[in-house]
Design a protein around this motif. Sequence first.
Motif, PDB file in Angstrom:
ATOM      1  N   TYR A  87      -7.192   9.209  -6.993  1.00 26.69           N
ATOM      2  CA  TYR A  87      -7.097   8.141  -5.983  1.00 26.69           C
ATOM      3  C   TYR A  87      -6.498   8.754  -4.702  1.00 26.69           C
ATOM      4  O   TYR A  87      -5.284   8.692  -4.500  1.00 26.69           O
ATOM      5  CB  TYR A  87      -6.209   7.015  -6.502  1.00 26.69           C
ATOM      6  N   PRO A  88      -7.339   9.357  -3.854  1.00 25.07           N
ATOM      7  CA  PRO A  88      -6.845  10.055  -2.651  1.00 25.07           C
ATOM      8  C   PRO A  88      -6.037   9.121  -1.737  1.00 25.07           C
ATOM      9  O   PRO A  88      -6.535   8.063  -1.346  1.00 25.07           O
ATOM     10  CB  PRO A  88      -8.133  10.507  -1.951  1.00 25.07           C
ATOM     11  N   PRO A  89      -4.800   9.484  -1.411  1.00 25.35           N
ATOM     12  CA  PRO A  89      -3.970   8.653  -0.519  1.00 25.35           C
ATOM     13  C   PRO A  89      -4.586   8.450   0.865  1.00 25.35           C
ATOM     14  O   PRO A  89      -4.268   7.472   1.534  1.00 25.35           O
ATOM     15  CB  PRO A  89      -2.667   9.459  -0.410  1.00 25.35           C
ATOM     16  N   SER A  90      -5.467   9.368   1.283  1.00 31.30           N
ATOM     17  CA  SER A  90      -6.079   9.255   2.619  1.00 31.30           C
ATOM     18  C   SER A  90      -6.837   7.930   2.757  1.00 31.30           C
ATOM     19  O   SER A  90      -6.867   7.333   3.838  1.00 31.30           O
ATOM     20  CB  SER A  90      -7.033  10.428   2.867  1.00 31.30           C
ATOM     21  N   GLN A  91      -7.442   7.465   1.662  1.00 31.70           N
ATOM     22  CA  GLN A  91      -8.154   6.184   1.700  1.00 31.70           C
ATOM     23  C   GLN A  91      -7.195   5.041   2.006  1.00 31.70           C
ATOM     24  O   GLN A  91      -7.501   4.138   2.795  1.00 31.70           O
ATOM     25  CB  GLN A  91      -8.854   5.923   0.368  1.00 31.70           C
ATOM     26  N   ILE A 150       1.269   7.050  -6.563  1.00 29.01           N
ATOM     27  CA  ILE A 150       0.228   8.078  -6.712  1.00 29.01           C
ATOM     28  C   ILE A 150       0.842   9.470  -6.588  1.00 29.01           C
ATOM     29  O   ILE A 150       0.552  10.378  -7.383  1.00 29.01           O
ATOM     30  CB  ILE A 150      -0.881   7.878  -5.663  1.00 29.01           C
ATOM     31  N   MET A 151       1.699   9.640  -5.584  1.00 29.81           N
ATOM     32  CA  MET A 151       2.318  10.943  -5.350  1.00 29.81           C
ATOM     33  C   MET A 151       3.290  11.299  -6.472  1.00 29.81           C
ATOM     34  O   MET A 151       3.333  12.454  -6.923  1.00 29.81           O
ATOM     35  CB  MET A 151       3.049  10.941  -4.004  1.00 29.81           C
ATOM     36  N   ASP A 152       4.071  10.315  -6.923  1.00 33.59           N
ATOM     37  CA  ASP A 152       5.065  10.570  -7.970  1.00 33.59           C
ATOM     38  C   ASP A 152       4.417  11.039  -9.272  1.00 33.59           C
ATOM     39  O   ASP A 152       4.978  11.883  -9.988  1.00 33.59           O
ATOM     40  CB  ASP A 152       5.893   9.307  -8.247  1.00 33.59           C
ATOM     41  N   ILE A 158       0.841  -1.210   0.000  1.00 31.15           N
ATOM     42  CA  ILE A 158       0.000   0.000   0.000  1.00 31.15           C
ATOM     43  C   ILE A 158       0.870   1.251   0.000  1.00 31.15           C
ATOM     44  O   ILE A 158       0.591   2.224  -0.711  1.00 31.15           O
ATOM     45  CB  ILE A 158      -0.950  -0.009   1.214  1.00 31.15           C
ATOM     46  N   LYS A 159       1.939   1.225   0.778  1.00 30.66           N
ATOM     47  CA  LYS A 159       2.846   2.381   0.815  1.00 30.66           C
ATOM     48  C   LYS A 159       3.497   2.605  -0.549  1.00 30.66           C
ATOM     49  O   LYS A 159       3.706   3.752  -0.968  1.00 30.66           O
ATOM     50  CB  LYS A 159       3.908   2.176   1.889  1.00 30.66           C
TER      51      LYS A 159
END
Length: 335
Positions: free
Chosen positions: A88-92, A79-81, A72-73
């Motif tokens: 796809y919000p990382p908070s989920q 996603i960030m890169d 997941i990390k």
Amino acid sequence: MIGFIQNLIAKQKHLEAVEYAYAFELTGHFLPIPILKDYLKQVMQISECVCIGETCSVKEKNEAIEQSVASIKAVIRCIMDHELQSQYPPSQLEECIESLTRQKANVTASSVISEAQLKQVVSISPSVPTDTKALSSTSFSGTASTCMLGHSDAMAAILVSMGGKNLQNFLYNHWNEHELLRIEISRALKMSCDSGLLVLEALEGFYTPEPHNEEILFDRSVIRKSCILLLEQLMRLSPEIKPKAKLEARKLAFDWKAKMIAETENYLAILGFLLLVGAYGLASSFDKYELESLCHTVAQDENAYQNFWVLQEKIPRLRNLWIPLKLNLFATMWN
């Protein structure tokens, strides 16, 4: 290249597939978000199969959970890169990590409860003396009643029923799970009718004969970390310390202080002493400047950082020392 990326996905190398899709501008053909979601779905399915498997050990279950968290990390980094946060919000995914962390704690707690209950059941044996059998029967009754409790309360009840020495042995045997056991220890101390005495009984062995090899040195280090875990939680809980426990703690503190002279560079020895002083309200029995000096020494170790905010509340004479100590700690950690 399209066939190559398809082959990566077929081999469950979804993250590599996404990177190649971006590198060769094929994200229109290989949509990143569905690929990432499919990857996570497969990862979670594998983890779930392991965790519900009756034949899988606790170690295997925890490793499966850790692998899921790592995956997941990795997806979050992807996603960030590629700036996919809006799709796809990382908070989920961060919530999912928190859920898996709790699941790992529950897996460990369930195992520990089962192990402790088994030990108590085994202790009721015809081979043990009558007085021990009677004591074990009482413990077993307490264990039986924990069936009506949730995992956390059941765990706490079992830990309390162990008594101080057995509690120390238990923490020693589960040294690699101390972080997961902090909350359970806190609940157990809160449940105990005399948590001060319970912890005091568990501190035996903090000073063992001088070690002559690495194995014995490791043993002593684990014992000390177990003692420190108990003292940390007792100090944070801040219960009323009964007179008998305080008197015995004072004697022990003077004994530790005398023995500590030979270990002036050992942060565990110094931290253990300071926590003992703080947890049992013994600051007035020692010289202010000596305590300050010891705080300066142990503050150089970043592992001690989390204890100082509690220590400065429990040892009033150290409050003026807190700000410079904190600044010093941050400087040490970032250099």
